[in-house]
Every structure is written in C-alpha cells, then in structure tokens.
Design a protein around this motif. Structure first.
Motif, PDB file in Angstrom:
ATOM      1  N   ALA A 261       0.858  -1.186   0.000  1.00 29.43           N
ATOM      2  CA  ALA A 261       0.000   0.000   0.000  1.00 29.43           C
ATOM      3  C   ALA A 261       0.888   1.227   0.000  1.00 29.43           C
ATOM      4  O   ALA A 261       1.959   1.240   0.618  1.00 29.43           O
ATOM      5  N   ASN A 262       0.442   2.284  -0.687  1.00 29.50           N
ATOM      6  CA  ASN A 262       1.225   3.504  -0.842  1.00 29.50           C
ATOM      7  C   ASN A 262       0.367   4.709  -0.487  1.00 29.50           C
ATOM      8  O   ASN A 262      -0.831   4.751  -0.810  1.00 29.50           O
ATOM      9  N   PHE A 263       0.988   5.712   0.165  1.00 23.43           N
ATOM     10  CA  PHE A 263       0.246   6.889   0.612  1.00 23.43           C
ATOM     11  C   PHE A 263       1.085   8.149   0.431  1.00 23.43           C
ATOM     12  O   PHE A 263       2.287   8.153   0.694  1.00 23.43           O
ATOM     13  N   ASN A 264       0.426   9.222  -0.004  1.00 25.34           N
ATOM     14  CA  ASN A 264       1.037  10.540  -0.005  1.00 25.34           C
ATOM     15  C   ASN A 264       0.879  11.178   1.370  1.00 25.34           C
ATOM     16  O   ASN A 264      -0.162  11.008   2.022  1.00 25.34           O
ATOM     17  N   ILE A 265       1.873  11.911   1.797  1.00 25.99           N
ATOM     18  CA  ILE A 265       1.798  12.663   3.052  1.00 25.99           C
ATOM     19  C   ILE A 265       2.284  14.090   2.779  1.00 25.99           C
ATOM     20  O   ILE A 265       3.395  14.282   2.263  1.00 25.99           O
ATOM     21  N   VAL A 266       1.441  15.075   3.082  1.00 24.60           N
ATOM     22  CA  VAL A 266       1.828  16.479   2.996  1.00 24.60           C
ATOM     23  C   VAL A 266       1.494  17.107   4.348  1.00 24.60           C
ATOM     24  O   VAL A 266       0.335  17.456   4.607  1.00 24.60           O
ATOM     25  N   PRO A 267       2.466  17.237   5.260  1.00 22.84           N
ATOM     26  CA  PRO A 267       2.189  17.713   6.622  1.00 22.84           C
ATOM     27  C   PRO A 267       1.639  19.144   6.634  1.00 22.84           C
ATOM     28  O   PRO A 267       2.064  20.007   5.859  1.00 22.84           O
ATOM     29  N   GLY A 268       0.708  19.358   7.541  1.00 24.48           N
ATOM     30  CA  GLY A 268       0.150  20.693   7.712  1.00 24.48           C
ATOM     31  C   GLY A 268       0.950  21.542   8.675  1.00 24.48           C
ATOM     32  O   GLY A 268       0.715  22.752   8.790  1.00 24.48           O
ATOM     33  N   GLU A 269       1.896  20.912   9.377  1.00 22.21           N
ATOM     34  CA  GLU A 269       2.757  21.655  10.297  1.00 22.21           C
ATOM     35  C   GLU A 269       4.090  20.944  10.418  1.00 22.21           C
ATOM     36  O   GLU A 269       4.192  19.735  10.190  1.00 22.21           O
ATOM     37  N   ARG A 308       6.504  -6.990  17.510  1.00 22.63           N
ATOM     38  CA  ARG A 308       6.196  -5.558  17.519  1.00 22.63           C
ATOM     39  C   ARG A 308       5.685  -5.137  16.139  1.00 22.63           C
ATOM     40  O   ARG A 308       5.625  -5.942  15.210  1.00 22.63           O
ATOM     41  N   ASN A 309       5.322  -3.861  16.015  1.00 25.37           N
ATOM     42  CA  ASN A 309       4.899  -3.310  14.734  1.00 25.37           C
ATOM     43  C   ASN A 309       5.956  -2.349  14.203  1.00 25.37           C
ATOM     44  O   ASN A 309       6.739  -1.772  14.963  1.00 25.37           O
ATOM     45  N   ALA A 310       5.973  -2.175  12.887  1.00 17.90           N
ATOM     46  CA  ALA A 310       6.919  -1.254  12.265  1.00 17.90           C
ATOM     47  C   ALA A 310       6.563   0.178  12.653  1.00 17.90           C
ATOM     48  O   ALA A 310       5.385   0.566  12.619  1.00 17.90           O
ATOM     49  N   LYS A 311       7.575   0.965  13.023  1.00 19.95           N
ATOM     50  CA  LYS A 311       7.323   2.342  13.434  1.00 19.95           C
ATOM     51  C   LYS A 311       8.499   3.221  13.030  1.00 19.95           C
ATOM     52  O   LYS A 311       9.658   2.826  13.161  1.00 19.95           O
ATOM     53  N   ILE A 312       8.175   4.407  12.551  1.00 19.11           N
ATOM     54  CA  ILE A 312       9.172   5.394  12.172  1.00 19.11           C
ATOM     55  C   ILE A 312       8.886   6.679  12.941  1.00 19.11           C
ATOM     56  O   ILE A 312       7.744   7.147  12.966  1.00 19.11           O
ATOM     57  N   GLN A 313       9.897   7.235  13.583  1.00 16.73           N
ATOM     58  CA  GLN A 313       9.803   8.529  14.238  1.00 16.73           C
ATOM     59  C   GLN A 313      10.689   9.505  13.483  1.00 16.73           C
ATOM     60  O   GLN A 313      11.896   9.275  13.338  1.00 16.73           O
ATOM     61  N   VAL A 314      10.107  10.595  12.982  1.00 11.97           N
ATOM     62  CA  VAL A 314      10.861  11.481  12.107  1.00 11.97           C
ATOM     63  C   VAL A 314      10.254  12.883  12.111  1.00 11.97           C
ATOM     64  O   VAL A 314       9.046  13.051  12.326  1.00 11.97           O
ATOM     65  N   LYS A 315      11.095  13.881  11.896  1.00  6.61           N
ATOM     66  CA  LYS A 315      10.612  15.248  11.771  1.00  6.61           C
ATOM     67  C   LYS A 315      10.206  15.502  10.327  1.00  6.61           C
ATOM     68  O   LYS A 315      11.001  15.307   9.396  1.00  6.61           O
ATOM     69  N   LEU A 316       8.953  15.926  10.127  1.00  6.57           N
ATOM     70  CA  LEU A 316       8.442  16.263   8.802  1.00  6.57           C
ATOM     71  C   LEU A 316       8.185  17.762   8.736  1.00  6.57           C
ATOM     72  O   LEU A 316       7.858  18.394   9.748  1.00  6.57           O
ATOM     73  N   PHE A 317       8.306  18.301   7.541  1.00  9.91           N
ATOM     74  CA  PHE A 317       8.210  19.749   7.369  1.00  9.91           C
ATOM     75  C   PHE A 317       6.944  20.138   6.611  1.00  9.91           C
ATOM     76  O   PHE A 317       6.549  19.454   5.653  1.00  9.91           O
ATOM     77  N   LYS A 318       6.329  21.198   7.068  1.00  7.29           N
ATOM     78  CA  LYS A 318       5.077  21.681   6.500  1.00  7.29           C
ATOM     79  C   LYS A 318       5.171  21.850   4.985  1.00  7.29           C
ATOM     80  O   LYS A 318       6.137  22.420   4.473  1.00  7.29           O
ATOM     81  N   ASP A 319       4.167  21.294   4.305  1.00  8.26           N
ATOM     82  CA  ASP A 319       3.961  21.422   2.861  1.00  8.26           C
ATOM     83  C   ASP A 319       4.990  20.698   2.006  1.00  8.26           C
ATOM     84  O   ASP A 319       4.913  20.757   0.776  1.00  8.26           O
ATOM     85  N   ARG A 320       5.952  20.020   2.622  1.00 11.36           N
ATOM     86  CA  ARG A 320       6.813  19.167   1.817  1.00 11.36           C
ATOM     87  C   ARG A 320       6.061  17.886   1.458  1.00 11.36           C
ATOM     88  O   ARG A 320       5.100  17.508   2.130  1.00 11.36           O
ATOM     89  N   LYS A 321       6.526  17.197   0.437  1.00 11.87           N
ATOM     90  CA  LYS A 321       5.834  16.011  -0.037  1.00 11.87           C
ATOM     91  C   LYS A 321       6.614  14.759   0.365  1.00 11.87           C
ATOM     92  O   LYS A 321       7.821  14.666   0.137  1.00 11.87           O
ATOM     93  N   TYR A 322       5.874  13.811   0.957  1.00 10.97           N
ATOM     94  CA  TYR A 322       6.440  12.543   1.389  1.00 10.97           C
ATOM     95  C   TYR A 322       5.575  11.399   0.854  1.00 10.97           C
ATOM     96  O   TYR A 322       4.381  11.598   0.549  1.00 10.97           O
ATOM     97  N   VAL A 323       6.169  10.219   0.747  1.00 11.50           N
ATOM     98  CA  VAL A 323       5.428   9.025   0.338  1.00 11.50           C
ATOM     99  C   VAL A 323       5.755   7.902   1.315  1.00 11.50           C
ATOM    100  O   VAL A 323       6.939   7.623   1.574  1.00 11.50           O
ATOM    101  N   ALA A 324       4.719   7.276   1.858  1.00  8.02           N
ATOM    102  CA  ALA A 324       4.883   6.104   2.724  1.00  8.02           C
ATOM    103  C   ALA A 324       4.515   4.856   1.927  1.00  8.02           C
ATOM    104  O   ALA A 324       3.496   4.833   1.230  1.00  8.02           O
TER     105      ALA A 324
END
Length: 342
Positions: A261-269, A308-324
């Motif tokens: 499964a694939n998802f776009n992520i565009v953080p609001g903050e 356990r479950n897969a987990k990622i902790q990361v700093k994301l930046f507002k309005d940048r584009k990410y894909v999970a």
C-alpha cells in the motif's frame, strides 16, 4: 563465443543472515525468507560509478534502461556522488563480476561497491552480465541453484572447471555459487528456467541430469519470459494516483503476502511525527521524501519476525511532499493490518 571457450562467471556476495525466532510457523517463515531481499515497490535506486571506461559505464546504463523498459515500479537514477547512491558500481578487472542481493546492499558501507564488473560489457555476453548483476540487486538469486532445478552435477568436474581459468575460484566459492541449493522457502514457484538471465553458461560434462544438458547449457542471453514475469510480479507498475494519509486517521489494510500500500503525506505543520503499522503482521515500512522531483528514502523499519509493529519517528516539514510505502510479508490469521500517522 563458442561453447568450447571458457567463460567467466558471476559470484554472489554472502547474504546477510536473517535470524528467525523459534516457534514460527512454516508459512510465516517462508514468506519472511522469500521477501527479505525485495525492495518496496516504487523505490528509487540511485546508482553511482567508481572510475570506469566510458563504453562500460554506458553498457550498465543500457542494462538499467532495459529492466525499466518492462514498466516495473522501481526507478533507476544515476547520481554524481557516492553518498547519494544505494548502488555503487566498480570495474575492478581483478575482482570478477559480482553483486550483493537486493536490500542487503543497504548494509554495505557507503565507501564500498555493491556491484562490480570484471570483464568487457560491450559484447552480447557482457550485456547479459550487466542485466544479471542488476537482477541480483533486484533480489534475484542464481537460477541453477534453485532447489527445483533437479540438476545432478558431476561435482569433481564442476570443481575442476571453476577452480581453473578464467575463474580461479576456491572450492568454497565453487560450492557457494554453483553446487549449493537455495532454501526452498526462499524461492517462489517450482519451475527452473534454463534461459534465465540469472542462469550460468556451463560447458559439456558438468551436468549429468537433465540429460539434454550433458553436452552443455548455453542460455539464450538477455531477459527470458520468466525473468520478465518475475520482476513484474514483485515490482508491478504503480498507479498514478495514490491516497493521502492524514494525521490521526487510521487506514485499514487488507493485503496479500507481498502486497503493498502507498500513501502521499503532505504535513500541515512542521513537527516530529510517528508513522506506524498496527495489528498482527510482518511488514517493511519505508518513508520517502520528494527532493528536486525525486523520491529519496528518508527512514525505514522492518518488523518481520518480531512481536512488535513497524514504526518510524521522524521530523516532517510543512507542505513538503512525502510518500509512505508498506509491504506485507505475513498478516497472521486475520490477514488484516493497518497504518496511521500521528
């Protein structure tokens, strides 16, 4: 090159051992081993060359282009800095041709090659060699080592041939690259493809059975129909549009083993986020960031074989584009899992 002329053969670097916890079901173990080396589909593999002659570099570029022309979901991008490359390609003529397998390359120091070419790539055999080594990087093993090939060897003749010119291998290298069999749990299907790009050329006398290859085995060269089917099964073309993943909204996933499964992520903050799967499942979770129009791996986590479950902790930046991207190995009795960003 005639069948009477000895040909150099590829060697595979030792695999990174996967520790399988005791008590695991056979099916779960099989899926973990089968998918351990495979990339999440949609990965952009960046490649970089150590110094090499221009015709050899172009031959490798052409081989990447041929794999991509099958319309697979992976991307291949040449970069100018080794620190940006997952795939680092050498041309040490004294070291033969070889590659690490699939995601094992991520464990190799950034100063070291993950692939090498030790002979000319500008003829037909060289072109097949370039396709072959890239096949290893995609996660493909040697075809003749399939447990389903049914090959009976004249082992002494195999040792005599590969320990001599032009390979000059040790007995250990010969056993590892020719005579040893892959664990059946690591191979999908039950057929042997003697024309695979991952198959060696063998002179007469090395193969006792099947009898039709007693006089030698010479694959046609290039990608076979089964090679193309294999790569499209693991890396099918991606859909142009993918859904968005919003913070604090869980998304259920119902995937078959090997599904993704694939998802776009565009953080609001701008802040620290956590991205994770939940449920009884073995998954590999990878987060990419779009940089100058290209996706670059930002973080990853593989929870396979654990409780356990897969987990990622990361700093994301507002309005940048990410894909999970999340790829499933195994999903327990229910076959269901989920993903959430928070």
């Amino acid at each position: 090159m005639s069948k009477k002329t000895a040909r150099p053969a590829c060697t595979v670097k030792p695999r990174t051992p996967r520790i399988i916890p005791p008590g695991m079901t056979d099916e779960r173990m099989r899926l973990l081993r089968l998918l351990a080396t495979k990339w999440v589909n949609g990965t952009v593999l960046h490649y970089w060359f150590f110094n090499g002659p221009a015709p050899q570099l172009q031959a490798v570029r052409d081989a990447f282009t041929e794999w991509k022309a099958l319309k697979i979901g992976l991307e291949f991008v040449e970069v100018q800095n080794s620190s940006e490359a997952e795939v680092r390609i050498g041309f040490d003529q004294a070291d033969g041709s070889w590659s690490y397998i699939g995601r094992d390359i991520l464990g190799i120091a950034a100063t070291q090659p993950t692939m090498n070419f030790g002979w000319d790539l500008t003829d037909a055999y060289g072109h097949t060699t370039a396709l072959h080594e890239i096949g290893h990087t995609l996660g493909m093993p040697h075809e003749h080592q399939s447990p389903f090939a049914g090959i009976v060897w004249d082992e002494q003749k195999v040792y005599d041939y590969f320990t001599g010119e032009p390979n000059n291998w040790s007995r250990e290298q010969t056993f590892s690259n020719v005579l040893s069999k892959i664990d059946p749990s690591e191979v999908e299907g039950s057929n042997w493809d003697p024309n695979s790009v991952m198959e060696y050329w063998f002179p007469a006398g090395l193969i006792v059975q099947p009898a039709q290859y007693h006089d030698g085995l010479e694959p046609a060269g290039g990608l076979s129909a089964a090679d193309k089917e294999w790569v499209l099964r693991f890396y099918p073309a991606l859909k142009a549009a993918i859904p968005s993943l919003k913070p604090f909204v869980s998304v259920p996933l119902s995937l078959v083993p090997g599904g993704q499964a694939n998802f776009n992520i565009v953080p609001g903050e701008t802040r620290k986020y956590e991205l994770g799967t939940f449920g009884t499942a073995d998954t590999v979770l990878v987060l990419f960031e779009e940089v100058d129009g290209q996706l670059r791996q930002l973080a990853a986590n593989d929870d396979s074989g654990t409780d356990r479950n897969a987990k990622i902790q990361v700093k994301l930046f507002k309005d940048r584009k990410y894909v999970a991207r999340v790829r499933l190995y195994w999903a327990g009795a229910s076959g269901h899992t989920g993903i959430m960003l928070w």
